[in-house]
Design a protein around this motif. Structure first.
Motif, PDB file in Angstrom:
ATOM      1  N   GLN A 163      47.039  43.166  51.493  1.00 11.48           N
ATOM      2  CA  GLN A 163      45.620  43.184  51.828  1.00 11.48           C
ATOM      3  C   GLN A 163      44.935  44.441  51.275  1.00 11.48           C
ATOM      4  O   GLN A 163      43.813  44.370  50.760  1.00 11.48           O
ATOM      5  CB  GLN A 163      45.433  43.099  53.341  1.00 11.48           C
TER       6      GLN A 163
ATOM      7  N   SER B  39      44.459  43.967  47.670  1.00  9.57           N
ATOM      8  CA  SER B  39      43.411  42.984  47.439  1.00  9.57           C
ATOM      9  C   SER B  39      42.039  43.635  47.543  1.00  9.57           C
ATOM     10  O   SER B  39      41.143  43.383  46.721  1.00  9.57           O
ATOM     11  CB  SER B  39      43.539  41.846  48.465  1.00  9.57           C
ATOM     12  N   LYS B  40      41.859  44.503  48.543  1.00 13.33           N
ATOM     13  CA  LYS B  40      40.584  45.205  48.694  1.00 13.33           C
ATOM     14  C   LYS B  40      40.339  46.172  47.540  1.00 13.33           C
ATOM     15  O   LYS B  40      39.203  46.328  47.074  1.00 13.33           O
ATOM     16  CB  LYS B  40      40.563  45.961  50.021  1.00 13.33           C
TER      17      LYS B  40
ATOM     18  N   GLY C 264      40.001  43.737  44.192  1.00 14.32           N
ATOM     19  CA  GLY C 264      39.058  42.626  44.201  1.00 14.32           C
ATOM     20  C   GLY C 264      39.715  41.279  43.953  1.00 14.32           C
ATOM     21  O   GLY C 264      39.036  40.245  43.931  1.00 14.32           O
TER      22      GLY C 264
ATOM     23  N   GLY D 285      43.429  50.368  53.044  1.00 15.86           N
ATOM     24  CA  GLY D 285      42.476  49.604  53.855  1.00 15.86           C
ATOM     25  C   GLY D 285      43.016  48.353  54.476  1.00 15.86           C
ATOM     26  O   GLY D 285      42.254  47.539  55.018  1.00 15.86           O
TER      27      GLY D 285
ATOM     28  N   THR E 210      44.912  45.935  57.276  1.00 15.96           N
ATOM     29  CA  THR E 210      44.721  45.888  58.728  1.00 15.96           C
ATOM     30  C   THR E 210      46.024  46.146  59.470  1.00 15.96           C
ATOM     31  O   THR E 210      46.974  45.359  59.378  1.00 15.96           O
ATOM     32  CB  THR E 210      44.162  44.519  59.156  1.00 15.96           C
TER      33      THR E 210
END
Length: 227
Positions: free
Chosen positions: A47, A50-51, A54, A173, A175
């Protein structure tokens, strides 16, 4: 790298179980992502990447799996059909499922998504492991490292790897939260519960294809689940 896995024994049962497990694994990942309550260490890392890039979550999952698989070469690990399928199928399924699931929602709904995702992940892990068609890329990295350095315990190596990817993912970033703790505490017992229910009966050994080959990946069980 030559593929491992003897498909001459119970091919329909094992292939069906393998791909059912991989699809369910991708769905379970999407459920935990949409809960927004925390992910397992590797998915926190996915994740975060991915942030940063993009790219979609599934695309990152596939890319990381492929890169990890390349690390098998110096470790002299041999992939199976399940290994290669793991790299591709889970990433495609998680993106497709995320496209169907809405974001946000009341806390009660998100908790339900988290619980369902973790339980489904345990069942998916058992299905995938039970097919005996090769380890997932991340598990193979761990077992390959231990095989090359027998003095290191699997628990230590796994802990170092997962703490590292968790920290990197959090910094990027990803979670980290209640779901991360819940996953760590429950995925092992869940997989152990489901494995006897779905494991393919013991396969006869054939030259070059010993029975009892490990399977699974990913990320968190004993052995770890798939991703």
């Amino acid at each position: 790298m030559a593929l491992i896995g003897n498909l001459r024994q119970r091919p329909v049962r094992r292939l069906t179980q393998l791909y059912a497990g991989l699809v369910l694994y991708g769905v379970s990942m999407a459920l935990m992502i949409r809960s927004d309550l925390g992910l397992d260490p590797w998915d926190v890392f996915h994740q975060g990447l991915s942030k940063l890039t993009g790219l979609s979550f599934g695309t990152v999952t596939i890319g990381v799996g492929a890169l990890v698989l390349l690390l098998w070469i110096p470790l002299r690990q041999r992939p199976g059909l399940g290994t290669v399928s793991n790299v591709v199928v889970i990433g495609l399924v998680v993106d497709a499922t995320l496209a169907l699931l809405p974001t946000g929602g009341p806390l009660g709904v998100r908790i339900a998504l988290l619980i369902t995702g973790i339980v489904a992940n345990g069942a998916a892990t058992a299905l995938y492991l039970g097919a005996q068609l090769g380890p997932g890329p991340r598990d193979g990295l761990m077992t390959g490292f231990v095989a090359r350095r027998p003095g290191r315990s699997i628990r230590l190596v796994r802990t170092v790897i997962e703490v590292t990817v968790l920290a990197l993912g959090w910094l990027l970033g990803g979670t980290v939260g209640l779901g991360t703790i819940a996953y760590a505490l429950t995925i092992g017992p869940l997989a152990q519960f489901f494995i006897p229910l779905v494991a393919v009966p013991a396969l006869d050994a054939t030259p070059g294809h010993p029975s009892g080959a490990t399977a699974g990946d990913p990320p968190g069980a004993a052995p770890a689940p798939a991703a």
